[in-house]
Motif scaffolding. Sequence first.
Motif, PDB file in Angstrom:
ATOM      1  N   VAL A  65       0.819  -1.219   0.000  1.00  0.00           N
ATOM      2  CA  VAL A  65       0.000   0.000   0.000  1.00  0.00           C
ATOM      3  C   VAL A  65       0.851   1.266   0.000  1.00  0.00           C
ATOM      4  O   VAL A  65       0.471   2.277  -0.608  1.00  0.00           O
ATOM      5  CB  VAL A  65      -0.982   0.021   1.195  1.00  0.00           C
ATOM      6  CG1 VAL A  65      -1.982  -1.106   1.077  1.00  0.00           C
ATOM      7  CG2 VAL A  65      -0.263  -0.038   2.530  1.00  0.00           C
ATOM      8  N   ASP A  66       2.013   1.224   0.658  1.00  0.00           N
ATOM      9  CA  ASP A  66       2.845   2.427   0.688  1.00  0.00           C
ATOM     10  C   ASP A  66       3.576   2.659  -0.626  1.00  0.00           C
ATOM     11  O   ASP A  66       4.019   3.780  -0.908  1.00  0.00           O
ATOM     12  CB  ASP A  66       3.838   2.364   1.854  1.00  0.00           C
ATOM     13  CG  ASP A  66       3.276   2.987   3.118  1.00  0.00           C
ATOM     14  OD1 ASP A  66       2.318   3.773   3.005  1.00  0.00           O
ATOM     15  OD2 ASP A  66       3.783   2.707   4.212  1.00  0.00           O
ATOM     16  N   LYS A  67       3.703   1.618  -1.434  1.00  0.00           N
ATOM     17  CA  LYS A  67       4.296   1.795  -2.759  1.00  0.00           C
ATOM     18  C   LYS A  67       3.447   2.757  -3.573  1.00  0.00           C
ATOM     19  O   LYS A  67       3.961   3.554  -4.368  1.00  0.00           O
ATOM     20  CB  LYS A  67       4.406   0.442  -3.473  1.00  0.00           C
ATOM     21  CG  LYS A  67       5.132   0.511  -4.808  1.00  0.00           C
ATOM     22  CD  LYS A  67       5.285  -0.874  -5.422  1.00  0.00           C
ATOM     23  CE  LYS A  67       6.050  -0.788  -6.743  1.00  0.00           C
ATOM     24  NZ  LYS A  67       6.217  -2.127  -7.358  1.00  0.00           N
ATOM     25  N   GLU A  68       2.118   2.700  -3.367  1.00  0.00           N
ATOM     26  CA  GLU A  68       1.211   3.605  -4.058  1.00  0.00           C
ATOM     27  C   GLU A  68       1.370   5.042  -3.565  1.00  0.00           C
ATOM     28  O   GLU A  68       0.956   5.990  -4.232  1.00  0.00           O
ATOM     29  CB  GLU A  68      -0.236   3.138  -3.847  1.00  0.00           C
ATOM     30  CG  GLU A  68      -0.519   1.761  -4.427  1.00  0.00           C
ATOM     31  CD  GLU A  68      -1.916   1.270  -4.097  1.00  0.00           C
ATOM     32  OE1 GLU A  68      -2.702   2.064  -3.536  1.00  0.00           O
ATOM     33  OE2 GLU A  68      -2.213   0.102  -4.404  1.00  0.00           O
ATOM     34  N   ASN A  69       1.962   5.195  -2.373  1.00  0.00           N
ATOM     35  CA  ASN A  69       2.220   6.527  -1.810  1.00  0.00           C
ATOM     36  C   ASN A  69       3.605   7.048  -2.174  1.00  0.00           C
ATOM     37  O   ASN A  69       4.026   8.098  -1.684  1.00  0.00           O
ATOM     38  CB  ASN A  69       2.082   6.478  -0.286  1.00  0.00           C
ATOM     39  CG  ASN A  69       0.688   6.071   0.159  1.00  0.00           C
ATOM     40  OD1 ASN A  69      -0.301   6.522  -0.403  1.00  0.00           O
ATOM     41  ND2 ASN A  69       0.616   5.211   1.167  1.00  0.00           N
ATOM     42  N   GLY A  70       4.313   6.287  -3.018  1.00  0.00           N
ATOM     43  CA  GLY A  70       5.653   6.701  -3.427  1.00  0.00           C
ATOM     44  C   GLY A  70       6.724   6.394  -2.396  1.00  0.00           C
ATOM     45  O   GLY A  70       7.810   6.979  -2.429  1.00  0.00           O
ATOM     46  N   LEU A  71       6.412   5.461  -1.477  1.00  0.00           N
ATOM     47  CA  LEU A  71       7.348   5.116  -0.406  1.00  0.00           C
ATOM     48  C   LEU A  71       7.743   3.647  -0.503  1.00  0.00           C
ATOM     49  O   LEU A  71       6.917   2.796  -0.836  1.00  0.00           O
ATOM     50  CB  LEU A  71       6.712   5.393   0.965  1.00  0.00           C
ATOM     51  CG  LEU A  71       6.082   6.778   1.152  1.00  0.00           C
ATOM     52  CD1 LEU A  71       5.460   6.888   2.540  1.00  0.00           C
ATOM     53  CD2 LEU A  71       7.109   7.881   0.927  1.00  0.00           C
ATOM     54  N   VAL A  72       8.988   3.366  -0.193  1.00  0.00           N
ATOM     55  CA  VAL A  72       9.503   2.001  -0.277  1.00  0.00           C
ATOM     56  C   VAL A  72       9.922   1.516   1.108  1.00  0.00           C
ATOM     57  O   VAL A  72      10.666   2.200   1.808  1.00  0.00           O
ATOM     58  CB  VAL A  72      10.717   1.919  -1.229  1.00  0.00           C
ATOM     59  CG1 VAL A  72      11.255   0.497  -1.298  1.00  0.00           C
ATOM     60  CG2 VAL A  72      10.338   2.428  -2.617  1.00  0.00           C
ATOM     61  N   TRP A  73       9.433   0.349   1.485  1.00  0.00           N
ATOM     62  CA  TRP A  73       9.869  -0.298   2.729  1.00  0.00           C
ATOM     63  C   TRP A  73      11.065  -1.187   2.408  1.00  0.00           C
ATOM     64  O   TRP A  73      10.971  -2.084   1.579  1.00  0.00           O
ATOM     65  CB  TRP A  73       8.742  -1.146   3.321  1.00  0.00           C
ATOM     66  CG  TRP A  73       7.730  -0.360   4.087  1.00  0.00           C
ATOM     67  CD1 TRP A  73       6.732   0.420   3.571  1.00  0.00           C
ATOM     68  CD2 TRP A  73       7.611  -0.265   5.511  1.00  0.00           C
ATOM     69  NE1 TRP A  73       5.995   0.996   4.574  1.00  0.00           N
ATOM     70  CE2 TRP A  73       6.508   0.591   5.781  1.00  0.00           C
ATOM     71  CE3 TRP A  73       8.305  -0.819   6.578  1.00  0.00           C
ATOM     72  CZ2 TRP A  73       6.109   0.895   7.073  1.00  0.00           C
ATOM     73  CZ3 TRP A  73       7.906  -0.520   7.872  1.00  0.00           C
ATOM     74  CH2 TRP A  73       6.828   0.333   8.115  1.00  0.00           C
ATOM     75  N   LEU A  74      12.186  -0.933   3.067  1.00  0.00           N
ATOM     76  CA  LEU A  74      13.327  -1.837   2.951  1.00  0.00           C
ATOM     77  C   LEU A  74      13.068  -3.029   3.875  1.00  0.00           C
ATOM     78  O   LEU A  74      11.969  -3.215   4.358  1.00  0.00           O
ATOM     79  CB  LEU A  74      14.617  -1.097   3.303  1.00  0.00           C
ATOM     80  CG  LEU A  74      14.920   0.144   2.442  1.00  0.00           C
ATOM     81  CD1 LEU A  74      16.267   0.726   2.798  1.00  0.00           C
ATOM     82  CD2 LEU A  74      14.845  -0.181   0.956  1.00  0.00           C
ATOM     83  N   ASP A  75      14.064  -3.849   4.136  1.00  0.00           N
ATOM     84  CA  ASP A  75      13.848  -5.075   4.910  1.00  0.00           C
ATOM     85  C   ASP A  75      13.234  -4.809   6.282  1.00  0.00           C
ATOM     86  O   ASP A  75      13.592  -3.835   6.951  1.00  0.00           O
ATOM     87  CB  ASP A  75      15.175  -5.814   5.103  1.00  0.00           C
ATOM     88  CG  ASP A  75      15.656  -6.453   3.809  1.00  0.00           C
ATOM     89  OD1 ASP A  75      14.940  -6.333   2.792  1.00  0.00           O
ATOM     90  OD2 ASP A  75      16.725  -7.069   3.815  1.00  0.00           O
ATOM     91  N   GLN A  76      12.346  -5.699   6.676  1.00  0.00           N
ATOM     92  CA  GLN A  76      11.722  -5.597   7.992  1.00  0.00           C
ATOM     93  C   GLN A  76      12.673  -6.095   9.080  1.00  0.00           C
ATOM     94  O   GLN A  76      13.406  -7.052   8.880  1.00  0.00           O
ATOM     95  CB  GLN A  76      10.444  -6.433   8.018  1.00  0.00           C
ATOM     96  CG  GLN A  76       9.745  -6.447   9.361  1.00  0.00           C
ATOM     97  CD  GLN A  76       8.420  -7.193   9.309  1.00  0.00           C
ATOM     98  OE1 GLN A  76       7.371  -6.586   9.408  1.00  0.00           O
ATOM     99  NE2 GLN A  76       8.474  -8.501   9.142  1.00  0.00           N
ATOM    100  N   SER A  77      12.641  -5.429  10.220  1.00  0.00           N
ATOM    101  CA  SER A  77      13.475  -5.813  11.352  1.00  0.00           C
ATOM    102  C   SER A  77      12.702  -6.753  12.281  1.00  0.00           C
ATOM    103  O   SER A  77      11.474  -6.673  12.379  1.00  0.00           O
ATOM    104  CB  SER A  77      13.896  -4.559  12.126  1.00  0.00           C
ATOM    105  OG  SER A  77      14.450  -4.907  13.367  1.00  0.00           O
ATOM    106  N   PRO A  78      13.394  -7.647  13.009  1.00  0.00           N
ATOM    107  CA  PRO A  78      12.748  -8.469  14.035  1.00  0.00           C
ATOM    108  C   PRO A  78      12.227  -7.620  15.198  1.00  0.00           C
ATOM    109  O   PRO A  78      11.412  -8.105  15.990  1.00  0.00           O
ATOM    110  CB  PRO A  78      13.854  -9.407  14.510  1.00  0.00           C
ATOM    111  CG  PRO A  78      14.891  -9.388  13.444  1.00  0.00           C
ATOM    112  CD  PRO A  78      14.819  -8.017  12.839  1.00  0.00           C
TER     113      PRO A  78
END
Length: 306
Positions: free
Chosen positions: A117-130
């Motif tokens: 969903v954030d890709k549609e906002n022009g934002l990229v999530w890198l790897d998730q942390s534990p």
Amino acid sequence: MKKILSFTVIIALMVSLLSACSSDEDTSASASDKKVVVGAKNFTEQFVLSKILAIYLKENGFEVEEKNNMASQVVRQALENKQVDLYWEYTGTSLVNYNKLDPLSDSVKAYEKVKEVDKENGLVWLDQSPLNNTYTLMMREEKAKELGIESISDLAAYMNDGNKLSLGADAEFATRPDGIKGVEKAYGFKFGSSNIKKMDVGLFYQALRDGQVDVATGFSTDSRIKAFNLVNLEDDKGFFPAYNAGITVHEKTLEKYPELEELLKPLAEKINTETMTELNYQVDIEEKSETEVARKWLTENGLIEE
């Protein structure tokens, strides 16, 4: 005439050399002209995480400007508007607060959804942390060991065996369907209204430490868990929403510096809930600076040199 020609040749050579030096300097400056703005929210954990990110980027050739101490909505808007390039966010916060979606307790599903969903906002999530800074039920470590309680299922079994324990919680969380009421339904037990002591947010930790309650709600990475010898009960049925941390980057920043994706992987991999609790403790309780704590952690984990 020969002298004039010789002088002209010398001048021409000097100009050529100076131009070459200038060209080299311009190329070098261009090659190292990597600038980013790192944002952060306004609490200890965010200060530490942003400092880790800023120091790490500086050590890897980036010029970094830090903008921290912002409210959650403010830093999010700053990222969307590219006033900051990247910062640490939590999956649950983005899903519920920013995208108005239902929370998800499964960490992987929450990450995949928010990434989409954030890709549609022009934002990229890198790897998730534990690192998962979610809600928790806590007990005094000594009391939990005495009663043989390690998980919420253990707590439910103990109480369903005819035992009573008191709970400290704020008024809202005590009645919300995704709060205590939801926990009781998911795990099949009840504290009973007479055993729930309602108090202001943040007072649970001290009340639990002082024995005013047997169990308390809280947040899983709070420094007082370590300071007061408390323990998080395992949410073994995965009831509470996932609030895993991850670095969010504006898409244009990642287009400009695609190396960030691989470069920042070690940060996500090495920071878990226990680590974050310890780092928060060093700042809040031992009163160390965020910079000192961040640099030491990076050095100890072999991510930068001393």
